[in-house]
Design an enzyme around this catalytic site. Structure first.
Site, PDB file in Angstrom:
ATOM      1  N   HIS A   1      -0.081  -3.426   0.716  1.00  0.00           N
ATOM      2  CA  HIS A   1       0.605  -3.513   2.015  1.00  0.00           C
ATOM      3  C   HIS A   1       2.000  -2.889   1.949  1.00  0.00           C
ATOM      4  O   HIS A   1       2.933  -3.345   2.627  1.00  0.00           O
ATOM      5  CB  HIS A   1       0.698  -4.960   2.496  1.00  0.00           C
ATOM      6  CG  HIS A   1      -0.632  -5.593   2.763  1.00  0.00           C
ATOM      7  ND1 HIS A   1      -1.319  -5.418   3.934  1.00  0.00           N
ATOM      8  CD2 HIS A   1      -1.407  -6.383   1.982  1.00  0.00           C
ATOM      9  CE1 HIS A   1      -2.467  -6.092   3.875  1.00  0.00           C
ATOM     10  NE2 HIS A   1      -2.546  -6.676   2.692  1.00  0.00           N
TER      11      HIS A   1
ATOM     12  N   ASN B   1      -5.283 -10.022   8.494  1.00  0.00           N
ATOM     13  CA  ASN B   1      -5.635  -8.606   8.595  1.00  0.00           C
ATOM     14  C   ASN B   1      -6.190  -8.310   9.984  1.00  0.00           C
ATOM     15  O   ASN B   1      -6.308  -9.204  10.817  1.00  0.00           O
ATOM     16  CB  ASN B   1      -6.682  -8.230   7.532  1.00  0.00           C
ATOM     17  CG  ASN B   1      -6.101  -8.145   6.132  1.00  0.00           C
ATOM     18  OD1 ASN B   1      -4.968  -7.721   5.945  1.00  0.00           O
ATOM     19  ND2 ASN B   1      -6.882  -8.561   5.147  1.00  0.00           N
TER      20      ASN B   1
END
Length: 480
Positions: free
Chosen positions: A51, A124
């Site tokens: 990320h 997510n």
């Protein structure tokens, strides 16, 4: 306004270094030169292992529906209650300098600045994940990252790991499907993905899953559209999010949840804490909670996006964890990553500190500790320091059995392929064609026949037609 050094002394010349005569060497006494170069060398911090590439914005969450029968969390109280939030979107596998329009899951992390402390919901844009056990996570990420020998992302590594991990079939079907490349961060849904616990004022507990549905409508890119956009603008999603908020087009999402009474979990047809599976809406319909709106861009991306730290063990009264194994692993891993990247005092940074209350604890000292607090640093004490409440944030979870390395609790449908096959079958013919083409385009790059055969076998187990079409498409591309 006078330019100064970091100690506040005025700077006489910021264009020319001090030297020994017009053509001589530079002088070590030049404080401005040394300070600027030394700071420049230290301006970057370790990037996130995953990320790393992210965008963020501030906003507000407003409750629209009463969910107090299910949770005593204060910020989810009566309709109309508003809570400040910060949201960070991200890709997963790429580094900080990678592009936005790529086929990759997107992080969807929300920090609620509640009156009872910060609550971090880390999810997510997919309701499922590749794995169900955190022990496999480092190996999975290694297979997705740059190969240590070639220095590039290798399809062979990606598919080799998948071929040995059948539980990833469901997520691969999501990833290579039409929603695998969102057109922007504004045009994708978000999910808490994990199962969490809600507890109401009477102590009654529920298992819960979060769903953020974009109010802008879902829009995605084909592989060809994404390649074109990535070539023209690697910062496409960051640019879109920032520009839309600056223009006053504030993106929003409607939050709904699925709720399962705790007593139903043990007898449900599959493990409700398995992150590779969804709860069918026919079994547990969506219950609307509120709306999240983003209305303010960060003033400084490094300070408020790169240094933002989300930890899924930041709970508030009325919300807690579940036995979800991937969640259990993340409860440790996220906070540990932040203490490494940002330091033990990262929670004092403005973007991470509570906004609607204050932190009161006995943490002292450590790198970058800047509060001058001379109060006692132990508890209990006799000097009126902060004390425990005696009331747990969430409810206890009953456990039993011997310690050991177990795969999963046994439920009737705890296989790796049923839900992946169901997802394939609800797709239109055009969606299936694109899905198969996306998978084949990547899998055909793999040289080892055994890896290809194992991977195709997973898709065949999900649905015979699915596997046959992938196998046929891969063979056609490899025979060219």
């Amino acid at each position: 306004m006078t330019l100064t050094t970091e100690s506040g002394a005025p700077v006489a010349d910021n264009q020319n270094s001090l030297s020994a005569g017009p053509g001589g060497p530079l002088l070590i006494q030049d404080q401005q030169l040394l300070e600027k170069l030394a700071r420049f060398n230290r301006e970057r911090i370790p990037e996130r292992v995953v990320h790393a590439r992210g965008s963020g914005a501030f906003g507000v969450f407003e409750v629209t529906d009463d969910v107090s029968p299910y949770t005593r969390a204060h910020f989810l109280g009566e309709a109309g209650r508003r809570t400040e939030v910060f949201v960070r979107f991200s890709t997963v596998a790429g580094g900080l300098g990678s592009g936005d329009a790529v086929r990759d899951p997107r992080g969807f992390a929300v920090k609620f600045y509640t009156e009872q402390g910060n609550y971090d919901l880390v999810g997510n844009n997919t309701p499922v994940f590749f794995l169900r056990d955190p022990l496999k996570f480092p190996d999975f990420i290694h297979s997705q990252k740059r190969d240590p020998f070639t220095g590039i992302q290798e399809p062979e590594n990606v598919w080799d790991f998948f071929s040995h991990s059948p539980e990833a079939t469901h997520q691969f079907t999501w990833l290579f499907g039409d929603r695998g490349i969102p057109a922007s961060y504004r045009h994708m849904n978000g999910f808490g993905s994990h199962t969490y616990q809600w507890v109401n004022a009477e102590g009654e507990a529920f298992w819960v899953k979060y769903h953020f549905a974009t109010d802008q409508g879902v829009r995605s890119l084909t592989s060809e559209e994404a390649a074109d956009l990535h070539g023209r603008d690697a910062d496409s999603h960051q640019r879109d999010l920032h520009a839309s908020i600056e223009r006053g087009l504030f993106p929003s999402w409607t939050l709904s949840v699925q709720l399962m009474p705790v007593a139903e979990a043990a007898s449900y047809r599959f493990n409700p804490f398995d992150l590779t599976k969804v709860w069918p809406h026919a079994d547990y319909p969506l219950v609307r909670v509120g709306r999240l709106t983003l209305n303010r861009n960060p003033s400084n991306v490094f300070a408020e996006v790169e240094q933002a730290a989300f930890a899924p063990n930041n709970f508030v009264p009325g919300i807690g964890p579940s036995p979800d194994r991937m969640l259990q692993g993340r409860l440790f891993a996220y906070g540990d990553a932040h203490r490494y990247r940002l330091g033990v005092n990262h929670t004092h940074l403005p973007v991470n500190a509570p906004h609607a209350t204050e932190a009161r604890n006995y943490g002292r000292d450590g790198a970058m500790r800047f509060q001058a607090d001379g109060s006692k640093n132990y508890e209990p004490n006799s000097f009126n320091g902060p004390a425990e409440t005696g009331r747990a944030l969430a409810a206890g979870v009953e456990v039993s059995g011997l310690t050991g390395a177990y795969r999963n609790p046994v439920h009737a449908q705890d296989d790796d392929f049923t839900q992946a096959g169901a997802l394939y079958r609800v797709m239109s013919e055009e969606e299936r064609t694109r899905l198969v083409g996306n998978i084949a385009g990547s899998l055909a790059q793999v040289r080892e026949d055994a890896i290809v055969e194992r991977s195709v076998a997973h898709f065949r187990a999900a649905d015979p037609d699915y596997g046959f079409r992938v196998e046929t498409a891969v063979k056609a591309l490899r025979d060219r």
